[in-house]
Design a protein around this motif. Sequence first.
Motif, mmCIF file in Angstrom:
data_model
loop_
_atom_site.group_PDB
_atom_site.id
_atom_site.type_symbol
_atom_site.label_atom_id
_atom_site.label_comp_id
_atom_site.label_asym_id
_atom_site.label_seq_id
_atom_site.Cartn_x
_atom_site.Cartn_y
_atom_site.Cartn_z
ATOM 1 N N TRP A 98 122.873 66.972 -31.915
ATOM 2 C CA TRP A 98 123.863 67.059 -33.004
ATOM 3 C C TRP A 98 123.305 67.729 -34.242
ATOM 4 O O TRP A 98 124.036 68.250 -35.078
ATOM 5 C CB TRP A 98 124.414 65.663 -33.362
ATOM 6 N N PRO A 101 123.670 72.326 -34.568
ATOM 7 C CA PRO A 101 124.241 71.462 -33.546
ATOM 8 C C PRO A 101 124.551 72.241 -32.263
ATOM 9 O O PRO A 101 125.012 73.371 -32.311
ATOM 10 C CB PRO A 101 125.552 71.037 -34.207
ATOM 11 N N LYS A 103 127.016 72.574 -29.698
ATOM 12 C CA LYS A 103 128.429 72.171 -29.586
ATOM 13 C C LYS A 103 128.888 72.192 -28.133
ATOM 14 O O LYS A 103 128.556 73.121 -27.388
ATOM 15 C CB LYS A 103 129.300 73.110 -30.409
ATOM 16 N N THR A 104 129.658 71.174 -27.759
ATOM 17 C CA THR A 104 130.136 71.082 -26.375
ATOM 18 C C THR A 104 131.620 70.717 -26.344
ATOM 19 O O THR A 104 132.206 70.350 -27.357
ATOM 20 C CB THR A 104 129.399 69.982 -25.577
ATOM 21 N N ALA A 142 133.676 68.173 -30.638
ATOM 22 C CA ALA A 142 134.345 68.541 -31.902
ATOM 23 C C ALA A 142 134.714 67.306 -32.724
ATOM 24 O O ALA A 142 134.760 67.362 -33.955
ATOM 25 C CB ALA A 142 135.583 69.370 -31.594
#
Length: 412
Positions: A98, A101, A103-104, A142
Amino acid sequence: MPRLVMKFGGTSVADLACIRNAAQKVKREVENGFEVVVIVSAMSGKTNELVGWVNETAPMFDAREYDAVVSSGENVTAGLMALSLQGMGVPARSWQGWQVPLKTTSAHGAARITEIPCDNLDAKFAEGMKVAVVAGFQGLAADGRITTLGRGGSDTTAVAFAAALKADRCDIYTDVDGVFTTDPRITDKARKLDRISYEEMLELASLGAKVLQTRSVELAMRFNVRLRVLSSFEDARENSGTLVCPEEEIMENNVVSGVAYSRDEAKMTLVSVADRPGIAAAIFSPLAAAGVNVDMIVQNISEEGRTDMTFSCPTNQVALASKALDAARDSGEINFHDLIADKDVCKVSVVGIGMRSHAGVAAQMFEALAAEGVNIKVITTSEIKVSVLVDRKYMELAVQALHDTFNLENAA
Ligand code: ADP
Ligand code: ASP
Ligand code: MG
């Protein structure tokens, strides 16, 4: 400055001595002039322990909390690796997913990487940091929750960083010397391959060779990442390990390059379903809606308008599949006499790009299995692989017989 990604799997960071050994390798690359991103797994066995604790606490767990628990093993090794490097005089800092970060998507337990903004790391490198140690396997959705990338996901973290940072290479350090013709734990005749094509590695990984997570190979292929698999317990030499590379860089293609197996398979048969247009859709749509990963499918010849339909799926999805099919029967969408689940099967596959131009691989495979008295239950083929489902008690025997018949002992 040139950049390198180095990933250390669970056995390579199993204890403090292993972490120090891995840190020495990183230090050497810093001395060679690289800025390094190190991706670490949890200590060997840790993730299994965490998964066990989650299942014991809540068998029908909330996937967000599963990820909160299961991602934690990597945090420990990231901090310890940074400390180890600092102790050797190497400017290093640890990062959790994180913080990057990374991001996924929000598919907890099997999230996909969507973006890795590198500004934070770039700024630290510009200030003189030489090594960023990043916790593998984890990311940020998100909505701010921690996600994980599926078992073996640190490989994917590593390749994704190599692509995002345009690294010269992505080195995956593990407990074997590279990618072998088959799992070296199954036969000591397995041979290390110097090179393997992305396509073949992708098939081997998706058919069960867990040396690389499938998704990591997909990413490497898409972004042209030079991916090398090598041992963390040997001193790296010029030709160490296995290079996973484009097919054009391999001079001589073997007809068969490797044998893979997957223990985790079940065979399900719907006995006597009406053979009519739309029946396959009526069976497989509810399975898809329930999230069952159907792999092989066979429909038998039909007699008097009825037929048997067989498919395979992961063992841990048998209950899910049965529930979906029973519900479809109750609602009148399909009608069958019986549903038989066989959980004692496994899948054994041969893979090779040479198959494209070479006939007879399947026949040779079936002959070798027949000679050992191994009965084949289901067969599927694609351009560069042939897979069979056999009783699990024959798994080792089948792998060894196929390794022998395709003369893989003499491969390189
Ligand atoms: P790590 O913890 O480093 O990620 P893994 O256990 O995930 O390591 O993967 C390495 C293991 O993959 C090896 O110990 C080996 O048993 C297994 N393996 C399966 N198929 C192959 C293959 N074709 N070549 C090399 N290793 C393989
Ligand atoms: N620790 C995670 C696992 O065991 C991720 C990894 O090691 O790649 O699946
Ligand atoms: Mg792994």
